[in-house]
Structures are given as structure tokens and as C-alpha cells.
Scaffold this motif. Structure first.
Motif, PDB file in Angstrom:
ATOM      1  N   GLN A 787       0.843  -1.197   0.000  1.00  0.00           N
ATOM      2  CA  GLN A 787       0.000   0.000   0.000  1.00  0.00           C
ATOM      3  C   GLN A 787       0.878   1.246   0.000  1.00  0.00           C
ATOM      4  OE1 GLN A 787      -3.703  -0.304   2.653  1.00  0.00           O
ATOM      5  NE2 GLN A 787      -2.257  -1.673   3.686  1.00  0.00           N
ATOM      6  N   THR A 788       0.428   2.262  -0.703  1.00  0.00           N
ATOM      7  CA  THR A 788       1.091   3.570  -0.674  1.00  0.00           C
ATOM      8  C   THR A 788       0.024   4.646  -0.526  1.00  0.00           C
ATOM      9  OG1 THR A 788       1.026   3.843  -3.088  1.00  0.00           O
ATOM     10  CG2 THR A 788       2.969   2.756  -2.138  1.00  0.00           C
ATOM     11  N   ASN A 808       3.882  11.356   2.890  1.00  0.00           N
ATOM     12  CA  ASN A 808       3.690   9.969   2.480  1.00  0.00           C
ATOM     13  C   ASN A 808       3.568   9.106   3.728  1.00  0.00           C
ATOM     14  OD1 ASN A 808       4.486   9.878  -0.674  1.00  0.00           O
ATOM     15  ND2 ASN A 808       5.781  11.343   0.396  1.00  0.00           N
ATOM     16  N   TYR A 809       2.767   8.036   3.633  1.00  0.00           N
ATOM     17  CA  TYR A 809       2.575   7.157   4.784  1.00  0.00           C
ATOM     18  C   TYR A 809       3.059   5.762   4.442  1.00  0.00           C
ATOM     19  CZ  TYR A 809       0.437   4.867   8.801  1.00  0.00           C
ATOM     20  OH  TYR A 809       0.241   4.159   9.951  1.00  0.00           O
ATOM     21  N   ASP A 810       3.907   5.206   5.328  1.00  0.00           N
ATOM     22  CA  ASP A 810       4.445   3.857   5.166  1.00  0.00           C
ATOM     23  C   ASP A 810       3.592   2.900   6.003  1.00  0.00           C
ATOM     24  OD1 ASP A 810       5.892   1.456   5.273  1.00  0.00           O
ATOM     25  OD2 ASP A 810       7.812   2.486   5.132  1.00  0.00           O
ATOM     26  N   PHE A 811       2.816   2.033   5.315  1.00  0.00           N
ATOM     27  CA  PHE A 811       1.921   1.131   6.026  1.00  0.00           C
ATOM     28  C   PHE A 811       2.673   0.018   6.742  1.00  0.00           C
ATOM     29  CE2 PHE A 811      -0.959   3.215   3.138  1.00  0.00           C
ATOM     30  CZ  PHE A 811      -2.145   3.315   3.858  1.00  0.00           C
ATOM     31  N   GLU A 812       3.802  -0.411   6.199  1.00  0.00           N
ATOM     32  CA  GLU A 812       4.566  -1.481   6.853  1.00  0.00           C
ATOM     33  C   GLU A 812       5.162  -1.008   8.170  1.00  0.00           C
ATOM     34  OE1 GLU A 812       7.436  -3.378   4.453  1.00  0.00           O
ATOM     35  OE2 GLU A 812       6.022  -3.978   2.885  1.00  0.00           O
ATOM     36  N   GLU A 813       5.731   0.205   8.171  1.00  0.00           N
ATOM     37  CA  GLU A 813       6.322   0.744   9.390  1.00  0.00           C
ATOM     38  C   GLU A 813       5.297   1.440  10.269  1.00  0.00           C
ATOM     39  OE1 GLU A 813       9.385   0.245  10.358  1.00  0.00           O
ATOM     40  OE2 GLU A 813       9.946  -0.835   8.508  1.00  0.00           O
TER      41      GLU A 813
END
Length: 871
Positions: A787-788, A808-813
Motif C-alpha cells: 500500500q502507498t 507519504n505514509y508507510d503502512f509497513e512501518e
């Protein structure tokens, strides 16, 4: 309005036509009896002049002179003066004078102009004197049309991008201007926000402005910024000069000068900018760049950067030395230069660490893939086409580089060999037989950037040539509803190397192991060809279904189906007679088949005979609904499913596993901004216990299910752009009910100030892949979710203040990554900006206040916290 026009030849002054007017009035004073007043218009008849007597006279006019006054013109014959009142406009050659009061003294050859006071005492109609490209606004003007000298008081004139202010200005015959008690600025206001004040200066038109000692004044407050003399260029076009560097201090690299050097204006077609950086802790960079342009031919730019970066303290673990470079070349050919051929280039090559320390933009910093292309295209007779490409691609994370040097394609447009040029009447079936030909050649290599140019570099290239010919019967109508096509495809591959495999019982020693017996592969250099062909038939049609509704918001639903049945036959090119496949015997005596072209860039001929019958069904679903926006039809179309297709095939030449996997894929768009894509593979056969090989037994017979899901993929993309114009209350959507619309229009001003310009962009992508893995008849799922999310926007708080942001949002972190906030203030002739990156490796801030004009672009104040201090 009083107007007059005189024509003759010989004087170059602005108002000498008045001398002739005065001479005429001396001779004809008895005939001019008309009384002038505010409403009277006098038109003097055309004069007949004796040019033999006036040709050498200094008072004769050689060009057309036009003048007008909106109020009146008064002649004083005794004093030899002429007075013009209200909106005076005088034109002679390149000279133009406008004022509300003009006085001409013929006895002294002087013209005087000034403004007048209105009923409130405010001065209006002040003189504006224009000659060539120079214009002067002043309180008063005195001009001698014999000596061509002028004295102008309290003047404002624009010269290039700048403005000159002066208490007293003297215009010389050679058009040079001397100024006393003046100022220079790029602010257009009568009372500028800033200026360089000086006691005297000289203006050389289209060259430079030279002043004595000058000091900077901001908002009428003198500053200690003093220069012993001023030199301001006002020459049009490019010119050579020093590029003033920016300066400051970086925590890791010390004090610095950045982007300083020299600009060379070589000629009208090419320039050179040589700048660089230098830091007190040893880092440095050189950045030559050039632009070139030839009108109606081509234009382009070349930029090369080389940098040595030291970070950390010497002797510490964090101490690093990085050598980085970048090369950028852009070239574009004008389409009119050579209509049948074109050369273009877009080259972007960087070292893997260049954008870590030397990024030129946010986009460059966030990018990890860079591509280049150099292209030449040529067309003959509008049907023969040649393309030659040099391609480059690199990934700065994996540090892999792909080069194609070159890629060549040649093609011939479709032609009909059996069709006569001057065919009369209806075409026969054989007239539609067509032939297509194309050729493709490549020479490419893929390598880590550190090994790109080692001693075995040339041996790493893979190359080949591929010829493709297609013969088609064209479209043949069957029963008015079906379309039949019969293609024959021929493929010829040329390679310059092939392989041979054999089992070796020798011992192979490696760094970590010793291997007894191994498969040895030898490369055989030399020309080799590989040919294959196939032929088949395709039948397709289109079916339409419509269902109408008499009531409700939905008027109709339409379903479009496009079924296709195809048959393709391919002979067995794996037999010994073709020579494309060979065998080797392993250590246990088994024979293994392999292709000598298995490393070929265009593949290998197929192994085994194939008679494949293909089935596919494509669907499209739309509905028509009522809409108050459409005043013509009263309806609008909504696409429910843009495309959904199912396909499979059955190979009649196989003795088992005849059915291929069933493929399903589709895509649609929801709410205009949401794109949805789906794909999946379904297997009709069961797997063995290892889960890697199909058995010739159907899932239905073994597990009582028609198909087994092999893998699936869902992709979703949202691009949502909002701004104040789209949400303007005058453009509120009328898709709701009347009560909903009434409520929105009555209450909308309580929530949004629609007069403030703003924009918001939201970008979201989702990619979900699920693969079923079978082992020992047990199923496990292997899924990935990527996801981005990105937000960006800006808002104008006032006409002068603007705030922008991006994140920007990092879904993994589970954290926000690259985020920036920018604030901009328009200060008329100045501008102020503040940029802040609060998170990540680029964490930094910068503040700048500077003059807008490029002429004084180096007059600025910069403060920043550099992101490179984080390393």
C-alpha cells in the motif's frame, strides 16, 4: 479635439514641425481670424511647400508628424510660442511626448512639458517622454530639438528589468543619460520598497548603468550595505558574468560556498555555466552545464556533475568518502527541420549514491530508478520505418544497470501484394490478403554497476536479430455476423552464439565446496539461425443485450459480449532434423533435452507439436440513469464493468493435460477516481503430493469442485483532486434530492470560505496478491499486500500568503515518511519562502528572502539546516 498633420523631409527632432507651423502663421496671420475656445476644433488645410528652398533648411520636417490636444492650442506670434492644453500627444519618428501642458519656444528651440493640478490640487497629466525603447515619467521636461539635449526633473524610467529614479536627468545627443541624485531598483512602485541610492550616475542604453558610491535603502531606511561604485547591466539578451555563490555552514562538512562560478555567453546559439561547491572539511563539487539552440533546427542542454563528499569526523567509524557523478543530456529536434527523420536524446545517468548527497530536487531524491534513451527515426516513402535506440536503465538500490547498445527496428507497413493499384469494382477475397514485415535487433547487457566495465564486459552482452512476417487473409464476413481471419506467422531468429551441454566427471573446486561431477556448459561462437512458424484461424462476433426500466432512476442496462474462438497449429521444432534441441546424459544415465538457444534474447523455437483451440469471452456492462445535468437527453451513462474477460485453451495435439489454466481478468472505474483491476488463474487439474506438478485427473472427479484457485491479484488506485473551484457553491452537484440540495446551498457558507484558493490531492494504491501453495495435499496461502498513500495540497490564506504541504505514509512501518511543509510570502518586488522537512533522512529546513528580479537574484538572505548533517 484639435488635430493637424504635416509631411516633408529633413529634421530628426521631436517637435520641429511647430517651426513650420509658426512660419506659416507669420505669412498668413491676416487670414487666421478664427477664435479658439474649449469647444472649437481647427483643421488647417494641406500646405504646398517649395522643397527646393526648404530642403537645406534646419527647420524643415522630413517625416510625418502627428499631434493632438484634447482641450485647445494657443499661438503667441509675438513671443514665437505655441501652447497645447490637456491630453497632449505628439509623435515624430520614434519620439512620443504626452502631457497635459506643452509649451514650445521657437526663439530658443525649446519644448517644455509638465502636468497640471486638478480641482483637488493633485497633479495630473505629468509628462511621459518615449524614444525608441526608453520611456521617462517626470514632473517636468525641457528638451532642445536642435542640440537634442534634454533636462528632466523628478523622473522615473524603466530600463530593462530595472527602474531609474532621478531628481535631475540630462539626456545627451548620443542618447546617454546623466543622472543627479538618483536611485536604481527593480521595484515598479513610485516609492519603491528598496533602492540603491547614489549622487550621480550614467546610463549607456543597451549596455550598462554606472554609478558612483551607492548604498542600499529598504523601506526608505538606509542600510550599512555600501558599495564604492555600482555597475548594473541593462543589455538585452545573454551576457557573461560572475555567478555569486550561496554561503553558510553545514554541521558535517563545515563552512561552504555553493553554486558559485562564471557564466560564459559564448554566442547566440550556445552558452556555458561553470559552477561548483567547496567546503572547509574537504568536500567539493564541479558542475559544468551548457544550453544550445538553433531556431527551427534543434535545442538541448548538457549537465555534468562530479562531487567528492566527506562526512563524519576523520578517524571515526562514521567517516566516509564518496565519489559521485551525474550526467544529464536532453536534445530535441524541431519537427520542421527534417520531416522524414528525427534525432532525440534524454539521458539521465547517476552514480548510486549521488542523490543521497547531491539531489537537485525532491523527485530526484525519492527516485531509485533512472532511465535514458537516445533515438534516431527515419521514414522512407511513408511506409518504410527505421528506429535506432540506445537505452539505459539503472536501479540505485539494487545497483543493477541494464544497457541496450543498440536496439534497432525496421518495419514495412501492411501491403496487399495481390491487389491492383487501380482496382475497379468490389474487392475479391484475395484482394484483402496482406503482408506485414518487421525486424528487430538488440545488443544488451545487465550487470552490477561495480562490474560494468571490467575486462569481461564485452562477453556479457546478449544479442540477436529477429525477423517476423505475417500473412493474413484480412477480415472475412460469415453469415453477416461473424468475422473470420486466417493469419500465418513466420519467425526467423539469428544468433551469434549457442551453447552445448555435457556431463563432466571432473572435480570442481570452489571457495566453499568441492564438487565431483557437474554439468558443463560451453559457449560456441558463430552464426546460428532458428526458424519457426504457425498458422490458424479466428472467429469472433459481438452480442448486445439491453434491459429497459420504465420506472425508477435507472432507465436501461446494456451488456456487450465479445466471444472469440481461435485455432493455432504449430509443428514440432524439437525434433532432431531441425537441430535446435540436443541431449546430454547425466551421471545416472538419463538423457536430458535442452535447447542450444535457451539463452537467446528472442527465445527459442517451441518444443513439441501444438494444436491449440482457444476460447475467450469479453464483457462490458453499462447502465443509463436519469440526470438533471444533461438538458438534451436527460440521461447519463455509468460504466459498471469496463472489461471482464475469461479465456482458456484446449491442445488437441497433447495426449494428456489438454486444458490450460483458466484466466480471469477485468478492470473498471468507480466514482470517476477509483480504478479497480482484478486477475486470477484457475486450474482444472489436481496436483501431485509435492504440489509442483499436475496430474491428468480433473478437480471435479477428485475433489468435487470445478476449478482450483492458483493465484489472484487485486489492484486499487485512487487519485482524488479537490480544489476551491471544483467545490464552488455555484457548481454544487445536483445528484441529490431537492431537500438535500436546499440544505447544502443554505448552510454551505458556514463550513467553507469559497473565496480562498486551495487544492488537495490524495493518491492511494493497493496491490494484493494471494498464491495457494500445496504440499502433501495441504494448502497454505502466501499473500503480499503493498500500500502507498500520499497527500499534497496548498492554500492561499491571503492573496500574498501561500502554504503547501506533502506527505507519504508507510503502512509497513506504520509511520509517515517524506513530509514537507512550504510557506511562501509575496512581498511585491521581494519574496520570502520557508521550507521544512520534519521527518526522515531529509530532515532539514531552509529560509530565504530575496528579490524577485533575476537581475538582482544574488541580493538575498539564506539560512538553512542541511539534511546532509544527519549522515
Amino acid at each position: 479635439m484639435l488635430t493637424k498633420l504635416l509631411t516633408s523631409n529633413s529634421l530628426k527632432s521631436t517637435l520641429l514641425f511647430c517651426i513650420l507651423l509658426f512660419q506659416f502663421n507669420l505669412k498668413a496671420q491676416d487670414t487666421i481670424k478664427q477664435q479658439l475656445n474649449d469647444s472649437l476644433i481647427i483643421v488647417v488645410d494641406t500646405l504646398t511647400l517649395d522643397t527646393s528652398k526648404t530642403k537645406s533648411s534646419s527647420s524643415t520636417i522630413e517625416s510625418k508628424v502627428e499631434y493632438s490636444a484634447n482641450d485647445s492650442i494657443r499661438f503667441d506670434l509675438k513671443e514665437q510660442k505655441v501652447y497645447l492644453y490637456k491630453d497632449d500627444d505628439i509623435k515624430y519618428e520614434e519620439i512620443n511626448l504626452k502631457a497635459d501642458y506643452v509649451e514650445i519656444d521657437f526663439s530658443k528651440n525649446l519644448v517644455f512639458a509638465k502636468g497640471v493640478a486638478d480641482s483637488t490640487g493633485k497633479e495630473i497629466g505629468t509628462p511621459v517622454f518615449t524614444e525608441g525603447g526608453h520611456s521617462f515619467k517626470s514632473k517636468t521636461i525641457t528638451y532642445n530639438f536642435t542640440t537634442k539635449k534634454g533636462l528632466i526633473k523628478k523622473v522615473i524610467t524603466q530600463d530593462g528589468e530595472g527602474y531609474l529614479h532621478g531628481e535631475v536627468i540630462k539626456k545627451m545627443p548620443n542618447d546617454n543619460i546623466n543622472i543627479k541624485k538618483g536611485a536604481y531598483t527593480t521595484c515598479s512602485l513610485e516609492h519603491p520598497h528598496f533602492e540603491f541610492r547614489y549622487y550621480k550616475s550614467k546610463v549607456i542604453p543597451d549596455n550598462k548603468i554606472v554609478t558612483g558610491p551607492a548604498y542600499l535603502v529598504i523601506e526608505n531606511v538606509p542600510t550599512p550595505l555600501f558599495i564604492p561604485f555600482g555597475l548594473f547591466p541593462n543589455k538585452k539578451g545573454q551576457r557573461s558574468g560572475i555567478v555569486i555563490p550561496t554561503y553558510g555552514e553545514a554541521e558535517n562538512r563545515g563552512f561552504y560556498f555553493e553554486n558559485g562560478g562564471y557564466y560564459f555567453a559564448i554566442n547566440d546559439y550556445i552558452d556555458l555555466k561553470l559552477i561548483g561547491d567547496i567546503y572547509t572539511r574537504g568536500s567539493w563539487a564541479v558542475k559544468p552545464s551548457t544550453n544550445y539552440r538553433k531556431r527551427y533546427k534543434f535545442n538541448g542542454m548538457v549537465n555534468f556533475n562530479y562531487a567528492i563528499n566527506y562526512t563524519g569526523d576523520k578517524g571515526s567509524d562514521k567517516y566516509k568518502k564518496e565519489k559521485d557523478f551525474s550526467f544529464r543530456w536532453f536534445h530535441n529536434q524541431d519537427p520542421k527541420a527534417r520531416p522524414n527523420s528525427k534525432f532525440s536524446a534524454n539521458v539521465n545517468i547517476v552514480s548510486s549514491g549521488y542523490n543521497t548527497f547531491n539531489p537537485t530536487s525532491t523527485e530526484a531524491y525519492l527516485s531509485n530508478t533512472f532511465q535514458s534513451s537516445i533515438n534516431y527515426a527515419k521514414t522512407w516513402a511513408d511506409k518504410y520505418r527505421l528506429n535506432v535506440n540506445l537505452n539505459h536503465s539503472q536501479n540505485t538500490i539494487t545497483k543493477m544497470v541494464d544497457l541496450t547498445l543498440p536496439q534497432l527496428t525496421f518495419s514495412v507497413d501492411r501491403f496487399y501484394p495481390l491487389r491492383k493499384k487501380l482496382k475497379v469494382g468490389q474487392l475479391k477475397w484475395y484482394d484483402n490478403i496482406s503482408v506485414n514485415y518487421s525486424m528487430k535487433a538488440e545488443n544488451k547487457v545487465s550487470s552490477p554497476d561495480s562490474l560494468l566495465f571490467d575486462e569481461d564486459f564485452m562477453k556479457k552482452f546478449r544479442n540477436g536479430v529477429k525477423h517476423s512476417v505475417q500473412v493474413s487473409s484480412g477480415s472475412i464476413k460469415l453469415f453477416k455476423k461473424l468475422v473470420l481471419t486466417n493469419p500465418i506467422n513466420l519467425t526467423e531468429r539469428w544468433y551469434f552464439e549457442s551453447i552445448r551441454k555435457k556431463w563432466s566427471n571432473d572435480t570442481l573446486f570452489s571457495d566453499n565446496d568441492t564438487i565431483v561431477g557437474y554439468l558443463k556448459t560451453d559457449t560456441i561462437y558463430g552464426f546460428q539461425r532458428a526458424m519457426d512458424y504457425n498458422f490458424g484461424s479466428t472467429v469472433s462476433t459481438t452480442l448486445y443485450g439491453m434491459f429497459s426500466f420504465k420506472k425508477g432512476p435507472v432507465k436501461a442496462i446494456r451488456h456487450v459480449l465479445k466471444p472469440t474462438i481461435s485455432f493455432t497449429y504449430t509443428p514440432d521444432f524439437g525434433t532432431e532434423k531441425w537441430g535446435y534441441y540436443k541431449y546430454y546424459t547425466d551421471d545416472v544415465g538419463n538423457e536430458n533435452k535442452y535447447s542450444i538457444f535457451q539463452n537467446g534474447i528472442y527465445g527459442k523455437p517451441p518444443d513439441g507439436k501444438s494444436g491449440r483451440v482457444g476460447f475467450s469471452l469479453s464483457n462490458n456492462l453499462e447502465m443509463k440513469v436519469r440526470s438533471r445535468k444533461d438538458t438534451v437527453t436527460g440521461t447519463k451513462k455509468i460504466v459498471l464493468i469496463e472489461r471482464f474477460a475469461i479465456s482458456t485453451s484446449y491442445d488437441i495435439a497433447k495426449d494428456s493435460l489438454n486444458w490450460s489454466k483458466i484466466s480471469m481478468n477485468g478492470n473498471t472505474r468507480l466514482f470517476k477516481n477509483l480504478n479497480l483491476t482484478y486477475s486470477s488463474l484457475w486450474d482444472p487439474y489436481i496436483l501431485d503430493s509435492t504440489g509442483t506438478k499436475n496430474l491428468n485427473k480433473f478437480e471435479w472427479k477428485e475433489n468435487k469442485r470445478l476449478l482450483r484457485l492458483d493465484n489472484t491479484n487485486w489492484s486499487l488506485g485512487l487519485n482524488w483532486n479537490l480544489n476551491s473551484q471544483k467545490l464552488n457553491k455555484d457548481k454544487v452537484s445536483d445528484e441529490g434530492t431537492e431537500d438535500e440540495l436546499k440544505y447544502i446551498n443554505e448552510n454551505i457558507d458556514n463550513y467553507v470560505d469559497w473565496t480562498v484558493p486551495w487544492s488537495l490531492n490524495i493518491s492511494y494504491t493497493l496491490d494484493y496478491t494471494n498464491k495457494n501453495i500445496y504440499s502433501n495435499y495441504e494448502k497454505t496461502k502466501e499473500s503480499t499486500l503493498i500500500q502507498t498513500l500520499r497527500f499534497s495540497g496548498d492554500v492561499n490564506i491571503t492573496p500574498k500568503w501561500k502554504i503547501g504541504f506533502m506527505t507519504n505514509y508507510d503502512f509497513e512501518e506504520g509511520t509517515f515518511t517524506y513530509t514537507s511543509i512550504d510557506i511562501y510570502r509575496d512581498l511585491h518586488c521581494w519574496e520570502m519562502s520557508f521550507g521544512w522537512i520534519p521527518l526522515g533522512d531529509r530532515k532539514s529546513w531552509n529560509f530565504s528572502i530575496n528579490i524577485k528580479s533575476s537581475l538582482l537574484q544574488d541580493l538575498k538572505l539564506d539560512k538553512k539546516k542541511d539534511f546532509r548533517d544527519n549522515y
